[in-house]
Design a protein around this motif. Sequence first.
Motif, PDB file in Angstrom:
ATOM      1  N   GLU A 112       0.816  -1.213   0.000  1.00  0.00           N
ATOM      2  CA  GLU A 112       0.000   0.000   0.000  1.00  0.00           C
ATOM      3  C   GLU A 112       0.848   1.261   0.000  1.00  0.00           C
ATOM      4  O   GLU A 112       0.363   2.341  -0.313  1.00  0.00           O
ATOM      5  CB  GLU A 112      -0.988  -0.019   1.167  1.00  0.00           C
ATOM      6  CG  GLU A 112      -0.356  -0.321   2.497  1.00  0.00           C
ATOM      7  CD  GLU A 112      -1.360  -0.775   3.558  1.00  0.00           C
ATOM      8  OE1 GLU A 112      -0.956  -0.858   4.725  1.00  0.00           O
ATOM      9  OE2 GLU A 112      -2.529  -1.022   3.258  1.00  0.00           O
ATOM     10  N   ARG A 113       2.123   1.149   0.331  1.00  0.00           N
ATOM     11  CA  ARG A 113       3.031   2.305   0.315  1.00  0.00           C
ATOM     12  C   ARG A 113       3.742   2.463  -1.025  1.00  0.00           C
ATOM     13  O   ARG A 113       4.576   3.339  -1.189  1.00  0.00           O
ATOM     14  CB  ARG A 113       4.074   2.166   1.419  1.00  0.00           C
ATOM     15  CG  ARG A 113       3.486   2.218   2.806  1.00  0.00           C
ATOM     16  CD  ARG A 113       4.587   2.179   3.840  1.00  0.00           C
ATOM     17  NE  ARG A 113       4.012   2.055   5.155  1.00  0.00           N
ATOM     18  CZ  ARG A 113       4.379   1.156   6.045  1.00  0.00           C
ATOM     19  NH1 ARG A 113       5.336   0.301   5.775  1.00  0.00           N
ATOM     20  NH2 ARG A 113       3.803   1.106   7.224  1.00  0.00           N
ATOM     21  N   THR A 161       5.817   0.171  -2.470  1.00  0.00           N
ATOM     22  CA  THR A 161       7.057  -0.599  -2.636  1.00  0.00           C
ATOM     23  C   THR A 161       6.734  -2.009  -3.115  1.00  0.00           C
ATOM     24  O   THR A 161       5.593  -2.469  -3.029  1.00  0.00           O
ATOM     25  CB  THR A 161       7.865  -0.667  -1.321  1.00  0.00           C
ATOM     26  OG1 THR A 161       7.118  -1.414  -0.362  1.00  0.00           O
ATOM     27  CG2 THR A 161       8.167   0.718  -0.787  1.00  0.00           C
TER      28      THR A 161
END
Length: 158
Positions: free
Chosen positions: A23-24, A26
């Motif tokens: 969700e970030r 990465t």
Amino acid sequence: MNLVGPARFKINYTPNEKKILCERGTNKFSGLTSSKQPKLYIFSRDNKPIYVGATVRPMGERLRVGWQAQGEGGYHGYGFRLEGDAVDLDVWVDTDPVRERAEGKRSGSDIETIEAEVVYLLRHRNGQWPAFQTEIHFYQSDPDHHREAEKVMAHYGL
């Protein structure tokens, strides 16, 4: 027992390869999901759970095993990898596990107990087991396990 999460990941895949997107933004697991803490993980499509698992392995290692399995010892890996091309993966981590099995006390099997409770609730509420569930381990549960399983179910609106 203290379940933290879920952390959500998008998995795009073929039967032999997978690409992870968190969700970030990465492309790898990090933090508690890459630890050896007990984890409950659920693969879903359209927010409907299709597989519920538990592990103490780092998630990257657990997925690698599930994708590379060829049936040795009877384990064929994640069946859903042979159809479709994407799933969501939600991971909860138990940050307060008790590792000792003792009469009347929580044990290191807490995460497997919650796993079984979630699968039971899915079967009870949907009338069917998760589509790709291949096995489950059962332990005696208590109100804490039931509460945590209900929290997980609420995440999927069930």
